[in-house]
Design an enzyme around this catalytic site. Structure first.
Site, short mmCIF file in Angstrom:
data_model
loop_
_atom_site.label_atom_id
_atom_site.label_comp_id
_atom_site.label_asym_id
_atom_site.label_seq_id
_atom_site.Cartn_x
_atom_site.Cartn_y
_atom_site.Cartn_z
N ASP A 81 0.84 -1.19 0.00
CA ASP A 81 0.00 0.00 0.00
C ASP A 81 0.88 1.24 0.00
O ASP A 81 2.08 1.18 0.28
CB ASP A 81 -0.92 -0.01 1.23
CG ASP A 81 -2.18 0.83 1.05
OD1 ASP A 81 -2.29 1.52 0.01
OD2 ASP A 81 -3.05 0.80 1.94
N GLU A 103 -7.90 -0.60 4.92
CA GLU A 103 -6.45 -0.69 4.79
C GLU A 103 -5.82 -1.17 6.10
O GLU A 103 -4.93 -2.02 6.11
CB GLU A 103 -5.88 0.67 4.39
CG GLU A 103 -6.21 1.08 2.97
CD GLU A 103 -5.82 2.51 2.65
OE1 GLU A 103 -5.77 2.85 1.45
OE2 GLU A 103 -5.57 3.29 3.59
#
Length: 226
Positions: A81, A103
Site C-alpha cells: 500500500d 487498509e
C-alpha cells in the site's frame, strides 16, 4: 523523473517481495494503481488478492485477478500500500482515499506490510497532511468537538456531486473528518487516543502497525528502508 515515474518505480520494486502461489493484500490510491498495473503482468504467480477498497477490487477483477474476502483468505503473506505521509520510523498517515479502515484491517492481517511511496511523502514529523478520521455519521459533531480538545481543526470531508456538496461516504457507509493542525511527535499515542473517542471507527495513523519495509522512490533510485 516526474512524480508518476517515481510512483511507478516504487510500485515495480514491490514485485520482488511477492511469493509464488500466495494470497496478497492490495491497498488503495494512485501509487497502488501503478502496483496493480505491474501485478497484472505477473498475475499467474499469485493465487488471489484481498483488496482494501471497492476501487482496487474493480481494477484487480478487470485484470483477471481473483479477489477474495479476508474472512476466507486467512493470514496474508504480504500487503502492499501507499502512504500520504511516512517517517523514517515507518509510521504513516493514510486515508486520503477514504479507505483507511479496510487498509488498517488488511495490514493487520498480513505478515509483511510494504509501503510504496515517492520521496515527497517522507517527512520528519507527521501532521502536515490532514489526519483522516472515519466516524459513524451520527457521531460526527461529537467527535469533531473531541478532536478540537486535542488541538486539531477537523473538517468534514465533502465533495461536489451534480453541483451539490455532499459528504464523502466510505465503503463502510461512514463519514470522514480531516484533522488539520496536528504535529504528531508520538504517533502511537495519538493513534490510540483518537481511536478511543466514542463514534470513531479508526483514524489514519498507521503507527501501532506501521510498515515493515518502505520502498521510497527518489531521483537516485528506489531506496529500501526497514
Amino acid at each position: 523523473m516526474d512524480q508518476n515515474g517515481l510512483k511507478l518505480a516504487a510500485a515495480a520494486a514491490a514485485l520482488q517481495y511477492i511469493e509464488d502461489d500466495t494470497i496478497i493484500g492490495v491497498g488503495t490510491g494512485s501509487t497502488v494503481n501503478f502496483f496493480i498495473a505491474e501485478l497484472l503482468k505477473v498475475k499467474h504467480r499469485i493465487k488471489a488478492a484481498v483488496s482494501s477498497s471497492e476501487a482496487s477490487s474493480k481494477l484487480l477483477l478487470a485484470g483477471g485477478v481473483e479477489v477474495m474476502e479476508l474472512n476466507d483468505a486467512g493470514t496474508l503473506s504480504l500487503y502492499v500500500d501507499g502512504a500520504d505521509e511516512v517517517t523514517a520510523n515507518l509510521a504513516m498517515i493514510k486515508g486520503g482515499g477514504a479507505a483507511l479502515t479496510r487498509e488498517k484491517i488488511v495490514a493487520a492481517a498480513s505478515k509483511i506490510f510494504i509501503c510504496i511511496a515517492d520521496e515527497s511523502k517522507l517527512v520528519q514529523v507527521l501532521g502536515t497532511f490532514p489526519l483522516p478520521v472515519e466516524v459513524i455519521p451520527m457521531a460526527r459533531s461529537f467527535v469533531a468537538r473531541e478532536l478540537v480538545k486535542l488541538g486539531g481543526h477537523p473538517e468534514w470531508r465533502v465533495r461536489e456531486i451534480d453541483g451539490v456538496m455532499k459528504p464523502v461516504v466510505t465503503d463502510n457507509g461512514n463519514w470522514i473528518l480531516d484533522v488539520h493542525g496536528l504535529k504528531i511527535t508520538d504517533p502511537v499515542a495519538v493513534e490510540t487516543i483518537i481511536n478511543q473517542i466514542t463514534g470513531v471507527l479508526t483514524n489514519g495513523l498507521f503507527a501501532r502497525r506501521g510498515a515493515n519495509i518502505l520502498l521510497l522512490a527518489t531521483s537516485d533510485g528506489v531506496k529500501t528502508i526497514v
